[in-house]
Design an enzyme around this catalytic site. Structure first.
Site, PDB file in Angstrom:
ATOM      1  N   GLU A 243       0.856  -1.189   0.000  1.00  0.00           N
ATOM      2  CA  GLU A 243       0.000   0.000   0.000  1.00  0.00           C
ATOM      3  C   GLU A 243       0.886   1.230   0.000  1.00  0.00           C
ATOM      4  OE1 GLU A 243      -3.040   0.181   3.045  1.00  0.00           O
ATOM      5  OE2 GLU A 243      -2.852   2.365   3.196  1.00  0.00           O
ATOM      6  N   GLU A 248      -2.294  11.621   3.182  1.00  0.00           N
ATOM      7  CA  GLU A 248      -3.370  11.502   4.159  1.00  0.00           C
ATOM      8  C   GLU A 248      -3.357  12.761   5.024  1.00  0.00           C
ATOM      9  OE1 GLU A 248      -4.145   7.108   5.618  1.00  0.00           O
ATOM     10  OE2 GLU A 248      -1.989   7.513   5.586  1.00  0.00           O
TER      11      GLU A 248
END
Length: 355
Positions: A243, A248
Site C-alpha cells: 500500500e 493523508e
C-alpha cells in the site's frame, strides 16, 4: 607368442581408452562438447538516436541483438527491474522511467551445458508523457470508465463509522472538481456516509509519477486520502500486496500531511512513513506527488520532497498498483469526530499519471 598377444591387448586397451577420452566431453547427443565457449556480445540500438539526440527519441525503445544468437536460451536483466527469459537473441525492450538514465544490462546465455554472461551499459532518454488522468471536467457522476466504488460499512479494518456509497450525494463532479462529500446522516444502519473511488479493474500501472491537486475537507475526524494498492490484492491480501499512501490528512491534525508505505513487517501502526507541515490545507489547493521508480519512492507536496524510500525486490512495490480516492471519518486513525460536524467536502481538481 604369449608376449605378442599381451602387447596387442595392451595397445588395444590404450586405443580404446584414448577414443573414450576423446568422446567423453560430448553432450548426450554428442553434439555439444563440455568445453564449448560462448563469447556473448550485447548489441543494443537505442531507437531514434541522432547527433542531436544521442540517447534516443524519448520513446525508451531499445533493440537488442545478442551474438551468438543460436544459444539454447537467454536470461536478460534490463537494469530497470525487468527481467525476461527467451530462446531468441533478438528482442526489444521499452524503458519507462522518464529522463536520461544509464542502465546496466546483463545477458546470460545457455549453450546446453554451460552458462556464459556479459554486461553492457546503455544510456536511454525517455520523454515524460501522461499515460492516464482525469481532469474532472464533465459534470455529474464520476466517469464510470475510469472509476468504480468500494461500497458498504464496517470500518474497513479501522473502526470507521461511515457507509461508503455510489450516490452523487457523496461523489459528484461539479465546477471542474471531484467532490467527495462526507455527511452526518442515518443510512443503512450507519451514522455517516462518504465515498471511496478506485481504478481497480479499469487502470493500473507500474512505476511513474502520480500527481493530485486537492483541497482537504474541514472538520475534526475527517480523514481524506489519495493512495494506491497492489493490483494482486485479491490473491495476495494486505499488507503483502503493498500500500502506498501518497497523501493523508487528519482534521484533528490540521495541515499535517502524511506519506506512508505499508508492507509485511511495516504496516498499520508500524508503517514506514513521514510527515510534513503545510499552510492552508483546507482552504487552498496543493499538489501531492509520488515519484515511483524501481530503486526509489519519493513523496512531495508542492514539489517539496519530504520522504524517500529505497525500493528493492524485497518489498511489494514492483508490480502494478491501482489508485484510490476516499474520505473516511473517525476510527482508529481519524480520531474523535467533532460533535458539531454535519458535512464536509474533499475536492480533487485533477489526477495525472506520467510514465
Amino acid at each position: 607368442m604369449m608376449k605378442m598377444i599381451n602387447n596387442i591387448l595392451v595397445w588395444s586397451t590404450l586405443l580404446f581408452l584414448a577414443l573414450l577420452s576423446c568422446s567423453s566431453g560430448d553432450s548426450a547427443s554428442g553434439s555439444v562438447p563440455d568445453n564449448a565457449q560462448l563469447n556473448v556480445v550485447i548489441n543494443a540500438e537505442v531507437v531514434g538516436t541522432t547527433i542531436s539526440m544521442p540517447n534516443g527519441n524519448g520513446s525508451g525503445l531499445v533493440k537488442f541483438n545478442i551474438s551468438p544468437n543460436n544459444a539454447t536460451s537467454y536470461k536478460v536483466v534490463f537494469g530497470d527491474g525487468e527481467t525476461i527469459e527467451t530462446t531468441t537473441g533478438v528482442f526489444t525492450h521499452a524503458y519507462s522511467s522518464s529522463g536520461t538514465k544509464t542502465y546496466e544490462v546483463q545477458v546470460t546465455a545457455f549453450n546446453g551445458l554451460k552458462y556464459f554472461s556479459s554486461t553492457k551499459s546503455i544510456m536511454v532518454f525517455v520523454a515524460t508523457s501522461q499515460i492516464w488522468g482525469d481532469e474532472f471536467d464533465v459534470e455529474g457522476a464520476p466517469n464510470s470508465s475510469k472509476w468504480g466504488y468500494d461500497l458498504g460499512a464496517g470500518g474497513w479494518g479501522n473502526n470507521e463509522p461511515q457507509y461508503y456509497t455510489n450516490r452523487t450525494d457523496n461523489a459528484i463532479v461539479q465546477g471542474g472538481v471531484l467532490k467527495i462529500i462526507t455527511k452526518k446522516e442515518n443510512y443503512q444502519g450507519s451514522n455517516y456516509t462518504s465515498a471511496r473511488l478506485l481504478t481497480k479493474g479499469k487502470f493500473s500501472f507500474k512505476y511513474g509519477k502520480v500527481e493530485f491537486r486537492a483541497k482537504m475537507p474541514v472538520g475534526g475526524g475527517t480523514w481524506p486520502a489519495l493512495w494506491m494498492l497492489g493490483s494482486n490484492i485479491d490473491s495476495t491480501p494486505w499488507p503483502a500486496c503493498g500500500e502506498i499512501d501518497i497523501m493523508e490528512h487528519l482534521g484533528n491534525q490540521l495541515n499535517k500531511i502524511y506519506g506512508t508505505l505499508h508492507y509485511p513487517g511495516h504496516s498499520g501502526g508500524t508503517a514506514d512513513g513521514a510527515t510534513t507541515m503545510i499552510s492552508n490545507a483546507t482552504s487552498e489547493f496543493h499538489i501531492y506527488t509520488l515519484d515511483w521508480r524501481a530503486d526509489s519512492i519519493k513523496f512531495y507536496v508542492d514539489n517539496q520532497l519530504f520522504k524517500t524510500f529505497a525500493n528493492s525486490a524485497s518489498v511489494p512495490f514492483n508490480q502494478n498498483f491501482f489508485l484510490i480516492i476516499n474520505c473516511a471519518i473517525g476510527g482508529n486513525f481519524g480520531g474523535a469526530i467533532d460533535s458539531n460536524f454535519t458535512s464536509s467536502t474533499f475536492e480533487i481538481d485533477y489526477v495525472r499519471v506520467y510514465n
